[in-house]
Design an enzyme around this catalytic site. Structure first.
Site, PDB file in Angstrom:
ATOM      1  N   ARG A 128      35.535  14.002 -10.768  1.00  0.00           N
ATOM      2  CA  ARG A 128      36.654  13.986  -9.820  1.00  0.00           C
ATOM      3  C   ARG A 128      37.139  15.397  -9.487  1.00  0.00           C
ATOM      4  O   ARG A 128      37.631  15.638  -8.381  1.00  0.00           O
ATOM      5  CB  ARG A 128      37.795  13.147 -10.384  1.00  0.00           C
ATOM      6  CG  ARG A 128      37.453  11.677 -10.311  1.00  0.00           C
ATOM      7  CD  ARG A 128      38.554  10.814 -10.802  1.00  0.00           C
ATOM      8  NE  ARG A 128      38.368   9.462 -10.300  1.00  0.00           N
ATOM      9  CZ  ARG A 128      39.067   8.415 -10.696  1.00  0.00           C
ATOM     10  NH1 ARG A 128      40.002   8.570 -11.624  1.00  0.00           N
ATOM     11  NH2 ARG A 128      38.850   7.237 -10.179  1.00  0.00           N
ATOM     12  N   GLY A 154      39.230   0.540  -7.669  1.00  0.00           N
ATOM     13  CA  GLY A 154      40.199  -0.359  -7.031  1.00  0.00           C
ATOM     14  C   GLY A 154      40.304  -0.120  -5.533  1.00  0.00           C
ATOM     15  O   GLY A 154      40.343  -1.067  -4.742  1.00  0.00           O
ATOM     16  N   LYS A 201      34.629 -11.761 -12.927  1.00  0.00           N
ATOM     17  CA  LYS A 201      35.499 -12.826 -12.428  1.00  0.00           C
ATOM     18  C   LYS A 201      35.519 -12.964 -10.912  1.00  0.00           C
ATOM     19  O   LYS A 201      35.719 -11.992 -10.194  1.00  0.00           O
ATOM     20  CB  LYS A 201      36.927 -12.542 -12.888  1.00  0.00           C
ATOM     21  CG  LYS A 201      37.111 -12.771 -14.361  1.00  0.00           C
ATOM     22  CD  LYS A 201      38.565 -12.697 -14.701  1.00  0.00           C
ATOM     23  CE  LYS A 201      38.781 -13.078 -16.152  1.00  0.00           C
ATOM     24  NZ  LYS A 201      40.074 -12.610 -16.607  1.00  0.00           N
ATOM     25  N   GLY A 259      34.069   1.162 -10.953  1.00  0.00           N
ATOM     26  CA  GLY A 259      33.871   1.915 -12.189  1.00  0.00           C
ATOM     27  C   GLY A 259      32.602   1.526 -12.926  1.00  0.00           C
ATOM     28  O   GLY A 259      31.795   2.375 -13.310  1.00  0.00           O
TER      29      GLY A 259
HETATM   30  P1  AMP Z   1      34.300  -6.653 -13.068  1.00  0.00           P
HETATM   31  O1  AMP Z   1      35.350  -5.746 -13.602  1.00  0.00           O
HETATM   32  O2  AMP Z   1      34.795  -7.950 -12.552  1.00  0.00           O
HETATM   33  O3  AMP Z   1      33.352  -5.941 -12.112  1.00  0.00           O
HETATM   34  O4  AMP Z   1      33.415  -7.070 -14.331  1.00  0.00           O
HETATM   35  C1  AMP Z   1      32.615  -6.179 -15.034  1.00  0.00           C
HETATM   36  C2  AMP Z   1      32.277  -6.806 -16.341  1.00  0.00           C
HETATM   37  O5  AMP Z   1      31.589  -8.013 -16.111  1.00  0.00           O
HETATM   38  C3  AMP Z   1      31.348  -5.958 -17.180  1.00  0.00           C
HETATM   39  O6  AMP Z   1      32.062  -5.504 -18.293  1.00  0.00           O
HETATM   40  C4  AMP Z   1      30.246  -6.927 -17.598  1.00  0.00           C
HETATM   41  O7  AMP Z   1      29.960  -6.874 -18.978  1.00  0.00           O
HETATM   42  C5  AMP Z   1      30.832  -8.289 -17.261  1.00  0.00           C
HETATM   43  N1  AMP Z   1      29.793  -9.271 -16.974  1.00  0.00           N
HETATM   44  C6  AMP Z   1      28.819  -9.231 -16.067  1.00  0.00           C
HETATM   45  N2  AMP Z   1      28.026 -10.300 -16.128  1.00  0.00           N
HETATM   46  C7  AMP Z   1      28.504 -11.077 -17.126  1.00  0.00           C
HETATM   47  C8  AMP Z   1      28.114 -12.319 -17.680  1.00  0.00           C
HETATM   48  N3  AMP Z   1      27.045 -12.971 -17.216  1.00  0.00           N
HETATM   49  N4  AMP Z   1      28.859 -12.808 -18.685  1.00  0.00           N
HETATM   50  C9  AMP Z   1      29.934 -12.159 -19.152  1.00  0.00           C
HETATM   51  N5  AMP Z   1      30.345 -10.972 -18.663  1.00  0.00           N
HETATM   52  C10 AMP Z   1      29.641 -10.441 -17.670  1.00  0.00           C
END
Ligand code: AMP
Length: 397
Positions: free
Chosen positions: A38, A375, A199, A352
């Protein structure tokens, strides 16, 4: 998106220029900066200002201190920046107050002062008007260049440019917005979006917006299981957001109606728990047994992604395909990063985890653009207006 003025549109020679940068860098217990990307990304704006003999006043936050806390001082940043700029960068004792005012008034042309952590004052995140006015008084020109913080309605980001004019974009912010517009506003088609992560709920707005803008959408990561379950399939103990099943069904229908091709993984690397010591198997999507969960996309899904992007002109990527932090479940994400890096399409990525995965795959320099904001990048993908842009001066056409 309304065009905003940039640094090139206003005179800055000899002026006191207040720049909102994002120096929220990771610092270890011994006070060493772990990753200074950064800081480096801010250099084009700073070098331009220094070439114009401006008096450069920098402001940033660092971490989430509760009041004044020396562990969150920007002192290590001032030191690193001095090295990059090859001149002294003075760290102010605070970001507002009489002493800071005097320091800034005494600045000579070509000098750089870094204000101390904005978040030592709760007024920053509370978007306090008096605090913003005090900051605004320090400069004669405002430059917004903190893309990583652009989605925050905080005093230095949102209010200061209302009180200090002219208020324009710096080169980092301009680059972020330009790439986003190239990929999403007037893209070369076909446009492919690849989404992953944990999620659906945190990316719902993004999916809703992208489904109207792209030609193909691949949903990997744990999000895929909410969609597969919504279609009536068994996903074992994979991560599912039950309350979003109706929403997932609606999204599948919307994609169908709009003629958007929505893809889900066709095989998974499954395990019994989220751990590198769990036994694993690779199974087709219809065959996840009870007690097992999908923790990465499988090799056939990687080939599917290759097929999907083979005719793409533009690709946007956010979110890992699996639990890429663990060696057993990193391959899908790493392979997708490599595929995108090799693609001749305009390829942009952000977030990130995504940034981390691209580094892990060793292909950072093969991407056309990797956003510096997680974000803020998601807010843009969700079609939202960024608070940091609202009060900047409009370009006169
Ligand atoms: P996000 O912040 O929503 O982009 O989520 C990122 C996180 O999703 C990472 O820490 C991954 O470990 C987790 N992730 C990705 N695929 C899976 C999965 N199949 N099951 C559980 N966690 C997951």
């Amino acid at each position: 998106m309304l065009k905003k003025k940039t640094l090139r549109d206003v005179p800055v020679n000899g002026k006191r220029v207040l720049v909102r940068v994002d120096y929220n860098v990771p610092i270890d217990e011994r006070g060493n900066i772990v990753d200074d990307t950064r800081i480096k990304e801010s250099l084009p704006t700073l070098e331009y200002l220094l070439d114009a003999r401006a008096r450069v006043i920098l402001m940033s936050h660092l971490g989430r201190p509760k009041g004044r806390d020396p562990r969150y001082s920007l002192a290590p940043v001032a030191k690193r920046l001095s090295r990059y700029l090859n001149r002294e960068v003075k760290l102010a004792p605070d970001c507002v107050g009489e002493e800071v005012k005097k320091l800034v008034e005494g600045m000579k042309e070509g000098e750089v002062v870094l204000l101390e952590n904005l978040r030592f004052h709760p007024e920053e995140t509370a978007c306090d008007e008096n605090f913003a006015r005090e900051l605004a008084q320090l400069g004669e020109v405002y430059v917004a260049d903190a893309f990583g913080t652009c989605h925050r309605k905080h005093a230095s980001v949102y209010l200061v440019p209302k009180f200090l004019k002219p208020a324009v974009m710096g080169f980092l912010l301009e680059k972020e917005i330009n790439y986003f517009e190239k990929a999403m506003v007037a893209p070369q088609r076909p446009v492919v979006a690849i989404l992953g992560g944990a999620k659906v709920s945190s990316k719902l707005e993004v999916i809703k917006n992208l489904i109207r803008r792209v030609d193909k959408l691949f949903i990997g990561g744990a999000m895929a299981f909410t969609f597969l379950k919504a279609m009536g399939y068994n996903v074992g103990s994979s991560l599912v957001e039950e309350e979003l099943l109706p929403t997932a069904r609606d999204l599948i229908d919307v994609a169908k109606k709009l003629g958007i091709k929505l893809y889900l993984p066709v095989d998974f690397v499954i395990g019994k728990e989220v751990s590198d010591s769990t036994p694993t198997r690779v199974v087709p999507w219809q065959e996840i047994p009870e007690g097992w969960m999908g923790l990465d996309i499988g090799p056939v899904s990687v080939r599917l992604v290759e097929e999907i992007i083979s005719d793409a002109q533009t690709i946007v990527w956010n979110g890992p395909m699996g639990v890429f932090e663990l060696d057993k479940f990193k391959h899908g994400t790493i392979e997708v990063a490599r595929l995108l890096a090799r693609s001749p399409a305009l390829t942009i990525a952000g977030g990130g985890d995504t940034d981390h995965a691209i580094h892990k795959a060793g292909v950072y320099h093969s991407f056309d653009f990797v956003s510096t904001g997680g974000g803020a990048f998601l807010e843009l993908l969700a079609g939202k207006e960024l608070p940091c842009l609202v009060n900047l001066d409009d370009e006169v056409v």
